[in-house]
Motif scaffolding. Structure first.
Motif, PDB file in Angstrom:
ATOM      1  N   UNK A   1      50.628  43.415  20.265  1.00 13.22           N
ATOM      2  CA  UNK A   1      51.183  42.740  21.439  1.00 13.22           C
ATOM      3  C   UNK A   1      51.353  43.713  22.593  1.00 13.22           C
ATOM      4  N   UNK A   2      51.843  44.921  22.299  1.00 13.28           N
ATOM      5  CA  UNK A   2      51.996  45.925  23.356  1.00 13.28           C
ATOM      6  C   UNK A   2      50.629  46.334  23.910  1.00 13.28           C
ATOM      7  N   UNK A   3      49.652  46.463  23.028  1.00 15.18           N
ATOM      8  CA  UNK A   3      48.296  46.769  23.489  1.00 15.18           C
ATOM      9  C   UNK A   3      47.748  45.626  24.341  1.00 15.18           C
TER      10      UNK A   3
ATOM     11  N   UNK B   1      48.089  27.232  18.443  1.00 19.68           N
ATOM     12  CA  UNK B   1      48.958  28.017  19.318  1.00 19.68           C
ATOM     13  C   UNK B   1      48.181  29.162  19.955  1.00 19.68           C
ATOM     14  N   UNK B   2      47.309  29.797  19.179  1.00 20.92           N
ATOM     15  CA  UNK B   2      46.510  30.899  19.727  1.00 20.92           C
ATOM     16  C   UNK B   2      45.616  30.392  20.859  1.00 20.92           C
TER      17      UNK B   2
ATOM     18  N   UNK C   1      51.158  36.658  19.468  1.00 20.06           N
ATOM     19  CA  UNK C   1      51.093  37.680  18.416  1.00 20.06           C
ATOM     20  C   UNK C   1      52.177  37.453  17.373  1.00 20.06           C
ATOM     21  N   UNK C   2      53.368  37.058  17.804  1.00 23.79           N
ATOM     22  CA  UNK C   2      54.467  36.807  16.860  1.00 23.79           C
ATOM     23  C   UNK C   2      54.138  35.628  15.951  1.00 23.79           C
ATOM     24  N   UNK C   3      53.625  34.552  16.532  1.00 25.74           N
ATOM     25  CA  UNK C   3      53.268  33.376  15.725  1.00 25.74           C
ATOM     26  C   UNK C   3      52.135  33.714  14.764  1.00 25.74           C
TER      27      UNK C   3
END
Length: 310
Positions: free
Chosen positions: A279-281, A173-174, A48-50
């Motif tokens: 990301x938390x989800x 990356x994903x 998610x960050x990338x």
């Protein structure tokens, strides 16, 4: 033919669970699930960050383009920069024009060439950065043709090649993250299979007695399924909470380290460290998926083992 779905208990007695409430194998399985969930959560956060960083870069690149003016013998660079800036300001779709001075251009090269060097004898090109308007379409082809006619030595770089590479890198990356998640889920399923078979072997006599008194396979499988569902939720919640705590701790450390060399370099490359709500989800989804896989896998394994037992 079995006539009842569940063995009868005596008066005033409550039928105890088939699978012990606590065991060494159960504790070990909880630890394995917690570790797998934690690693899966970190993978979701990293992906998610990338993805968010790549989207930010793409938006910035789309809103900006650069004109590069190469030095040549007899060419007045300051006059060329002024002419290019004039052409850019009169071009539709350009909202802001910023020509870089020779000193600013030199500072851009300091991270690679170091400071204190003399750039007088080096053929350093000059840059003019254009901010593009969101409301008006910018015609890069027409702009390049106009530069070729009126400002020889000036070329337009719309960063399209860099953007294509950035998008390809983000997608790679994903997909790597998806592959890692699939491997972790597969490892979790295998761990549950072995733990369920171990529990079945450890309680073989009880299972055989239940068969003898008329318990159906569905009742026995349901006992194991409920037990392993609790184990999956326990391990998943522990691993998910650890992953979320890691995100919060990393964000707090990044905020406290603003201004330091290490944090500034990371910010320059990846942007501000901030794990999004997605990301938390994703971590919560991983917890639920692992708990569901644990439950379903244990039930399927029990059915197969019972059929093998005959």
């Amino acid at each position: 033919m079995r006539a009842q779905s569940r063995p009868a208990a005596g008066p005033g007695r409550r039928l105890g669970p088939i699978v012990p409430a606590s065991s060494v194998s159960g504790t070990t399985l909880v630890m394995v699930i917690a570790i797998m969930t934690y690693l899966a959560g970190l993978t979701v956060g990293g992906v998610d960050l990338v993805r968010a960083t790549a989207d930010d870069w793409a938006r910035d690149i789309v809103r900006e383009t650069t004109i590069q003016i190469r030095p040549a013998e007899g060419r007045d660079m300051d006059a060329s920069v002024a002419r290019v800036s004039e052409i850019a300001r009169g071009t539709r779709g350009v909202s802001e024009v910023r020509p870089y001075s020779k000193a600013e251009t030199a500072r851009l090269l300091e991270p690679w060439l170091g400071s204190g060097l003399s750039f007088d004898d080096l053929p350093i090109p000059r840059l003019v950065v254009l901010k593009l308007s969101d409301a008006t379409q910018f015609d890069a082809v027409a702009m390049q043709a106009k530069l070729e006619r009126e400002a020889p030595g000036a070329t337009l770089d719309d960063h399209r090649r860099f953007l294509d590479r950035l998008v390809a890198m983000a997608r790679t990356i994903v997909w790597l993250g998806v592959g890692v998640l699939a491997l972790m889920l597969a490892a979790t399923v295998l761990s549950v299979v072995f733990a369920t078979r171990g529990a079945m072997a450890g309680n073989r006599d009880i299972v055989q007695v239940l068969h003898f008194v008329g318990a159906r396979d569905g009742y026995i499988a349901g006992q194991f399924q409920r037990r392993f569902l609790r184990l999956g939720l326990k391990g998943g919640c522990a691993g998910g909470a650890a992953a979320i705590a890691t995100f919060l701790t990393a964000g707090l450390m990044a905020d406290q380290g603003v201004g330091t060399a290490a944090v500034d370099q990371v910010d320059a490359l990846f942007g501000r460290f901030e794990v999004g709500a997605s990301a938390y989800a994703g971590v919560l989804s991983i917890v639920l998926i692992i708990a569901a896989l644990t439950s379903i896998t244990s039930r399927v394994t029990v059915y197969r083992t019972l059929r093998a037992m005959g």
